[in-house]
Design an enzyme around this catalytic site. Structure first.
Site, PDB file in Angstrom:
ATOM      1  N   GLY A  50      -4.567 -11.726   0.165  1.00  0.00           N
ATOM      2  CA  GLY A  50      -3.364 -12.580   0.372  1.00  0.00           C
ATOM      3  C   GLY A  50      -2.851 -11.026   0.904  1.00  0.00           C
ATOM      4  O   GLY A  50      -4.166 -11.070   2.212  1.00  0.00           O
ATOM      5  N   CYS A  51      -1.923 -11.370   1.876  1.00  0.00           N
ATOM      6  CA  CYS A  51      -1.648 -10.281   3.041  1.00  0.00           C
ATOM      7  C   CYS A  51      -2.588  -9.117   2.786  1.00  0.00           C
ATOM      8  O   CYS A  51      -2.682  -8.203   2.139  1.00  0.00           O
ATOM      9  CB  CYS A  51      -0.494 -10.217   3.012  1.00  0.00           C
ATOM     10  SG  CYS A  51      -0.118  -8.237   4.027  1.00  0.00           S
ATOM     11  N   PHE A  52      -2.573  -8.689   3.989  1.00  0.00           N
ATOM     12  CA  PHE A  52      -4.505  -7.669   4.279  1.00  0.00           C
ATOM     13  C   PHE A  52      -4.213  -6.389   4.694  1.00  0.00           C
ATOM     14  O   PHE A  52      -4.427  -5.332   4.477  1.00  0.00           O
ATOM     15  CB  PHE A  52      -5.516  -8.181   5.265  1.00  0.00           C
ATOM     16  CG  PHE A  52      -5.066  -8.591   6.620  1.00  0.00           C
ATOM     17  CD1 PHE A  52      -3.828  -8.532   7.178  1.00  0.00           C
ATOM     18  CD2 PHE A  52      -6.100  -9.718   7.935  1.00  0.00           C
ATOM     19  CE1 PHE A  52      -3.304  -8.775   8.677  1.00  0.00           C
ATOM     20  CE2 PHE A  52      -5.788  -9.687   8.585  1.00  0.00           C
ATOM     21  CZ  PHE A  52      -4.746  -9.547   9.043  1.00  0.00           C
TER      22      PHE A  52
END
EC number: 1.8.4.11
Length: 217
Positions: free
Chosen positions: A53-55
């Site tokens: 997901g969002c890094f």
């Protein structure tokens, strides 16, 4: 980390954005520990590439792991060379947001990193992670050796058993050879160290991964 132009379908080579020949500018050192972001790294270290997901939140999880030398936010598993964040968010590069993890296998094993991977996101959500929707948020393990490929597949099977025992869904994580890794822009690197109150969409299922516990399911 929300895109205004979401797509849940992967582009083809014909429909992918063209990108560019030169890498985009980014940081040279790790904001948290000062190590060289792009190497060269000390001899004996290994690399892992994970997508959860969002890094932003993913990178923070891994830079805190003892034995991890450096982490970097980036893009991988797509088509477009040297993409920008804005391009990745269109869904027309094929890339997913990933974190490069450079680690000392004498201190932390790849199997231990896999346990961290499985327990810190929901790998059953397909082209999304929580509120973040799009192909760039898909779950993935991009392996750098046959040994990593075998360990990743074994851990996936073990975690699927654990999820199924709790009545949860089927893992959608892709396991594939690591292709090119493209470093993300400077402002993405170690984002939550620079912005402690910034967005973090990471969250697990609450199911323990049985790797290294001597248990099944």
């Amino acid at each position: 980390m929300l895109s205004l132009h979401k797509t849940l379908e992967m582009p083809s080579a014909d429909t992918a954005l063209p990108g560019r020949a030169a890498p985009i500018p980014t940081a040279q050192t790790h904001f948290v520990n000062g190590h060289a972001l792009k190497g060269p790294y000390p001899e004996g270290l290994e690399t892992a590439i994970v997508a959860m997901g969002c890094f932003w939140g993913v990178e923070r999880v891994f830079w805190k792991v003892p034995g991890v030398y450096v982490t970097a936010a980036g893009y991988a598993a797509g088509i477009t060379p040297n993409p920008t964040y804005e391009e990745v968010c269109t869904g027309r590069t094929g890339h997913t947001e990933v974190v490069l993890v450079v680690f000392d296998p004498k201190v932390v094993t790849y199997e231990a990193l896999l346990k961290t991977f499985w327990e810190n996101h929901d790998p059953t959500q397909g082209m999304r992670q929580g509120n973040d929707i799009g192909t760039q948020y898909r779950s993935g393990l991009y392996v750098t050796s046959d040994a990593q490929a075998a360990a990743a597949a074994e851990s996936k099977a073990a975690y699927q058993q654990a999820l199924s025992a709790r009545g949860l869904g089927t893992i959608t994580t892709e396991i594939a050879p690591a292709g090119p890794f493209y470093f993300a822009e400077d402002y993405h690197q170690q984002y939550l160290a620079k912005n402690p109150n910034g967005y973090c969409g990471i969250g697990g299922t609450g199911v323990v991964c049985p790797i290294g516990l001597g248990v099944e399911g």
